[in-house]
Design a protein around this motif. Structure first.
Motif, PDB file in Angstrom:
ATOM      1  N   GLU A 135      -5.839  24.989   8.688  1.00 39.67           N
ATOM      2  CA  GLU A 135      -5.213  23.681   8.556  1.00 39.67           C
ATOM      3  C   GLU A 135      -5.634  22.719   9.660  1.00 39.67           C
ATOM      4  OE1 GLU A 135      -1.037  24.069   8.287  1.00 39.67           O
ATOM      5  OE2 GLU A 135      -1.046  25.205   6.401  1.00 39.67           O
ATOM      6  N   LEU A 136      -6.098  23.264  10.791  1.00 43.09           N
ATOM      7  CA  LEU A 136      -6.513  22.416  11.908  1.00 43.09           C
ATOM      8  C   LEU A 136      -7.994  22.105  11.814  1.00 43.09           C
ATOM      9  CD1 LEU A 136      -4.527  23.994  14.876  1.00 43.09           C
ATOM     10  CD2 LEU A 136      -3.916  22.040  13.445  1.00 43.09           C
ATOM     11  N   VAL A 137      -8.388  21.477  10.732  1.00 45.87           N
ATOM     12  CA  VAL A 137      -9.755  21.038  10.514  1.00 45.87           C
ATOM     13  C   VAL A 137      -9.709  19.543  10.216  1.00 45.87           C
ATOM     14  CG1 VAL A 137     -11.840  21.278   9.124  1.00 45.87           C
ATOM     15  CG2 VAL A 137     -10.469  23.291   9.658  1.00 45.87           C
ATOM     16  N   GLU A 138     -10.445  18.785  10.974  1.00 44.65           N
ATOM     17  CA  GLU A 138     -10.379  17.331  10.817  1.00 44.65           C
ATOM     18  C   GLU A 138     -10.908  16.904   9.452  1.00 44.65           C
ATOM     19  OE1 GLU A 138     -12.174  13.276  12.896  1.00 44.65           O
ATOM     20  OE2 GLU A 138     -12.186  15.182  13.993  1.00 44.65           O
ATOM     21  N   ARG A 139     -10.150  16.044   8.821  1.00 39.55           N
ATOM     22  CA  ARG A 139     -10.547  15.453   7.541  1.00 39.55           C
ATOM     23  C   ARG A 139     -10.065  14.019   7.510  1.00 39.55           C
ATOM     24  NH1 ARG A 139      -6.326  19.031   6.364  1.00 39.55           N
ATOM     25  NH2 ARG A 139      -4.430  18.035   5.514  1.00 39.55           N
ATOM     26  N   PRO A 140     -10.747  13.144   6.775  1.00 40.57           N
ATOM     27  CA  PRO A 140     -10.343  11.727   6.745  1.00 40.57           C
ATOM     28  C   PRO A 140      -9.026  11.547   5.997  1.00 40.57           C
ATOM     29  CG  PRO A 140     -12.166  12.135   5.243  1.00 40.57           C
ATOM     30  CD  PRO A 140     -11.984  13.390   6.023  1.00 40.57           C
ATOM     31  N   ALA A 141      -8.196  10.655   6.518  1.00 40.16           N
ATOM     32  CA  ALA A 141      -6.910  10.353   5.878  1.00 40.16           C
ATOM     33  C   ALA A 141      -7.088   9.248   4.841  1.00 40.16           C
ATOM     34  CB  ALA A 141      -5.901   9.933   6.937  1.00 40.16           C
ATOM     35  N   ARG A 142      -6.128   9.177   3.951  1.00 40.99           N
ATOM     36  CA  ARG A 142      -6.164   8.157   2.901  1.00 40.99           C
ATOM     37  C   ARG A 142      -5.509   6.890   3.421  1.00 40.99           C
ATOM     38  NH1 ARG A 142      -4.207  11.652  -2.444  1.00 40.99           N
ATOM     39  NH2 ARG A 142      -5.945  13.165  -2.381  1.00 40.99           N
ATOM     40  N   VAL A 143      -6.305   5.868   3.605  1.00 36.53           N
ATOM     41  CA  VAL A 143      -5.824   4.565   4.069  1.00 36.53           C
ATOM     42  C   VAL A 143      -6.382   3.498   3.147  1.00 36.53           C
ATOM     43  CG1 VAL A 143      -5.558   5.288   6.478  1.00 36.53           C
ATOM     44  CG2 VAL A 143      -7.752   4.367   5.688  1.00 36.53           C
ATOM     45  N   LEU A 144      -5.741   2.347   3.181  1.00 42.27           N
ATOM     46  CA  LEU A 144      -6.158   1.215   2.352  1.00 42.27           C
ATOM     47  C   LEU A 144      -6.611   0.075   3.257  1.00 42.27           C
ATOM     48  CD1 LEU A 144      -3.277   1.162  -0.299  1.00 42.27           C
ATOM     49  CD2 LEU A 144      -5.566   2.155  -0.533  1.00 42.27           C
ATOM     50  N   PRO A 145      -7.415  -0.829   2.734  1.00 46.52           N
ATOM     51  CA  PRO A 145      -7.787  -1.999   3.534  1.00 46.52           C
ATOM     52  C   PRO A 145      -6.557  -2.814   3.913  1.00 46.52           C
ATOM     53  CG  PRO A 145      -9.221  -1.771   1.638  1.00 46.52           C
ATOM     54  CD  PRO A 145      -8.121  -0.784   1.448  1.00 46.52           C
ATOM     55  N   GLY A 146      -6.678  -3.551   4.978  1.00 47.92           N
ATOM     56  CA  GLY A 146      -5.537  -4.340   5.449  1.00 47.92           C
ATOM     57  C   GLY A 146      -5.111  -5.419   4.467  1.00 47.92           C
ATOM     58  N   GLY A 147      -6.044  -5.878   3.634  1.00 45.82           N
ATOM     59  CA  GLY A 147      -5.674  -6.907   2.661  1.00 45.82           C
ATOM     60  C   GLY A 147      -4.624  -6.419   1.683  1.00 45.82           C
ATOM     61  N   ALA A 148      -4.644  -5.149   1.312  1.00 50.96           N
ATOM     62  CA  ALA A 148      -3.634  -4.630   0.387  1.00 50.96           C
ATOM     63  C   ALA A 148      -2.251  -4.681   1.019  1.00 50.96           C
ATOM     64  CB  ALA A 148      -4.000  -3.199  -0.001  1.00 50.96           C
ATOM     65  N   GLY A 149      -2.158  -4.354   2.305  1.00 52.59           N
ATOM     66  CA  GLY A 149      -0.856  -4.426   2.960  1.00 52.59           C
ATOM     67  C   GLY A 149      -0.351  -5.859   3.070  1.00 52.59           C
ATOM     68  N   VAL A 150      -1.268  -6.780   3.391  1.00 54.80           N
ATOM     69  CA  VAL A 150      -0.852  -8.185   3.482  1.00 54.80           C
ATOM     70  C   VAL A 150      -0.374  -8.698   2.123  1.00 54.80           C
ATOM     71  CG1 VAL A 150      -1.654 -10.527   3.961  1.00 54.80           C
ATOM     72  CG2 VAL A 150      -2.366  -8.620   5.423  1.00 54.80           C
ATOM     73  N   LEU A 151      -1.093  -8.337   1.052  1.00 56.47           N
ATOM     74  CA  LEU A 151      -0.687  -8.777  -0.287  1.00 56.47           C
ATOM     75  C   LEU A 151       0.661  -8.198  -0.668  1.00 56.47           C
ATOM     76  CD1 LEU A 151      -1.408 -10.255  -2.893  1.00 56.47           C
ATOM     77  CD2 LEU A 151      -2.609  -8.176  -3.658  1.00 56.47           C
ATOM     78  N   ALA A 152       0.882  -6.913  -0.359  1.00 53.01           N
ATOM     79  CA  ALA A 152       2.169  -6.308  -0.687  1.00 53.01           C
ATOM     80  C   ALA A 152       3.298  -6.955   0.103  1.00 53.01           C
ATOM     81  CB  ALA A 152       2.115  -4.798  -0.406  1.00 53.01           C
ATOM     82  N   GLY A 153       3.061  -7.260   1.378  1.00 50.12           N
ATOM     83  CA  GLY A 153       4.099  -7.917   2.167  1.00 50.12           C
ATOM     84  C   GLY A 153       4.428  -9.300   1.654  1.00 50.12           C
ATOM     85  N   MET A 154       3.399 -10.055   1.243  1.00 45.43           N
ATOM     86  CA  MET A 154       3.642 -11.388   0.719  1.00 45.43           C
ATOM     87  C   MET A 154       4.379 -11.318  -0.612  1.00 45.43           C
ATOM     88  SD  MET A 154       0.061 -13.316   1.678  1.00 45.43           S
ATOM     89  CE  MET A 154       0.645 -14.849   0.959  1.00 45.43           C
ATOM     90  N   CYS A 155       4.054 -10.329  -1.411  1.00 45.33           N
ATOM     91  CA  CYS A 155       4.785 -10.159  -2.677  1.00 45.33           C
ATOM     92  C   CYS A 155       6.250  -9.831  -2.424  1.00 45.33           C
ATOM     93  CB  CYS A 155       4.138  -9.067  -3.507  1.00 45.33           C
ATOM     94  SG  CYS A 155       2.516  -9.501  -4.166  1.00 45.33           S
ATOM     95  N   GLY A 156       6.525  -9.010  -1.417  1.00 43.45           N
ATOM     96  CA  GLY A 156       7.917  -8.717  -1.084  1.00 43.45           C
ATOM     97  C   GLY A 156       8.660  -9.945  -0.615  1.00 43.45           C
ATOM     98  N   ALA A 157       7.986 -10.753   0.224  1.00 42.64           N
ATOM     99  CA  ALA A 157       8.641 -11.983   0.681  1.00 42.64           C
ATOM    100  C   ALA A 157       8.881 -12.945  -0.482  1.00 42.64           C
ATOM    101  CB  ALA A 157       7.788 -12.655   1.745  1.00 42.64           C
TER     102      ALA A 157
END
Length: 407
Positions: free
Chosen positions: A117-139
């Motif tokens: 389990e202690l083997v480095e692997r890339p995590a699942r992340v999204l571009p920052g634009g998706a977070g900004v869009l989701a935040g604006m939709c919430g607002a």
């Protein structure tokens, strides 16, 4: 017919063997035994009785003794047995050359098992634009819910160009549910924004489990529920404080080393040990106790020998936790405080003895050259007594002159 040739020509020629065939029974052969002459001993030469061992053997040219009864033994051939060569070591004073054995290869120390389990692997992340869009939709959802409930301030409605809602009934269960959904969307959108930097990485975990590592740069969106641990993956230089060490004679030393290293596997360096920086420091201390250092002021051999040995040991100890060590270089070596005064006096005494030896050698060479020139050119004729007196006077004069001139 079997003929046996004795070792010496004076021995009589043996008779041929005779065979008798009794009935019934197997054939039997009688062979006369020839005894070789006993070796002469000092007692026999002096007239005493000759003593020797009974010689029912046949000796060949390689001095191998074969019993006679083995030549005519009836029965199956013996099974050959492979004997191991006997290792013969050298005996002191005999001039024998020792037999060299095979070099024993040094077995490397076994590395600890690696947790799958202690083997480095890339995590699942999204571009920052998706977070900004989701935040604006919430607002925007919060604003729309407020307009729907009729609680939107008039100034905000005018600024946004929204008319009054004709069916505004106030805050009810539906409006509160809309607020909750829009607020959660906005919090997840804006709360997951992160900025990735060059030379930095994140190790993500959720409820105690490893979820991947992030080495990307720029604006990113990471799940805000994940625990983030920042790791520095840049090339790092660490200058240690004075550490304990010893030279080839076991004298205590204090050594300052410069370590060049970096984190290669983020998950092992973060989750494999409690503190990877402390672990590197302890590996360096252990390597210094295993590798003998060169004393201050000693004649140095290869300058990279100690550095290579330290680097190899520290790199082997730090590899299982995902740390790559490039070099471990001693930058300052000095005696420990408890032995510094004693070693300083010893060093001064050694330098003084070397200076005296060099001065004496120079004086002797000068006296010899002077006497040789005087006698070779025929300037003086000296007997043994006069030569000794001249050598004595010249030695005293040269030593006095060296003492006044100083070292």
């Amino acid at each position: 017919m079997t003929t046996i040739t004795p070792d010496t020509p004076e021995s009589p020629v043996p008779e041929s063997p005779t065979c008798e065939l009794p009935v019934p029974g197997p054939p039997t052969c009688e062979l006369p035994v020839v005894e070789p002459p006993a070796p002469r001993s000092p007692s026999s030469e002096a007239g005493g009785p000759a003593k020797g061992r009974p010689g029912r053997v046949i000796r060949n040219e390689t001095t191998t003794e074969i019993p006679v009864h083995l030549l005519f033994r009836d029965g199956p051939d013996p099974v050959p047995v492979r004997l191991r060569p006997m290792v013969v070591g050298s005996r002191q004073g005999t001039g024998e050359r020792p037999r060299l054995g095979r070099p024993v290869a040094e077995r490397p120390l076994p590395l600890p098992p690696v947790d799958p389990e202690l083997v480095e692997r890339p995590a699942r992340v999204l571009p920052g634009g998706a977070g900004v869009l989701a935040g604006m939709c919430g607002a925007a959802g919060c604003v729309a819910t407020s307009w729907w409930a009729g609680v939107l301030p008039p100034l905000v409605a005018v600024a946004l160009g929204l008319p009054e809602h004709p069916g505004a009934t106030g805050l009810g269960p539906a409006q509160w549910a809309g607020y909750a959904a829009a607020g959660a969307l906005g919090l997840f959108g804006f709360g997951g924004l992160a900025r990735g930097r060059t030379g930095r990485a994140w190790v993500l975990g959720l409820f105690g489990r490893y979820r991947g590592s992030v080495r990307r740069t720029g604006l990113l969106w990471v799940n805000p529920l994940l625990l983030r641990r920042r790791v520095d993956v840049r090339l790092r230089h660490w200058r240690s404080e004075p550490m304990q060490a010893a030279d080839h004679s076991g004298v205590a030393l204090r050594v300052v080393v410069l370590v060049v290293w970096r984190v290669r596997d983020t998950v092992r360096a973060t989750l494999g040990v409690e503190d990877h920086e402390t672990y590197v420091r302890e590996c360096v201390e252990a390597a210094l106790l295993r590798v003998p250092m060169e004393a201050p002021g000693a004649v140095r051999g290869s300058p990279d020998t100690v550095q290579d040995a330290l680097t190899r040991l520290v790199a082997a100890d730090a590899a299982p936790v995902g740390i790559e060590v490039f070099s471990v270089r001693p930058v300052r070596v000095e005696y420990a405080p408890e032995v510094a005064a004693v070693m300083h006096r010893r060093r001064i005494a050694t330098l003084d003895a070397q200076h005296r030896a060099s001065v004496l050698t120079s004086v002797v060479d000068s006296v010899e050259d002077t006497v040789t020139r005087l006698t070779t050119r025929g300037l003086v004729e000296l007997d043994d007594y006069e030569r000794k007196m001249l050598v004595k006077d010249l030695t005293v004069a040269f030593c006095a002159g060296r003492g006044e001139a100083g070292p």
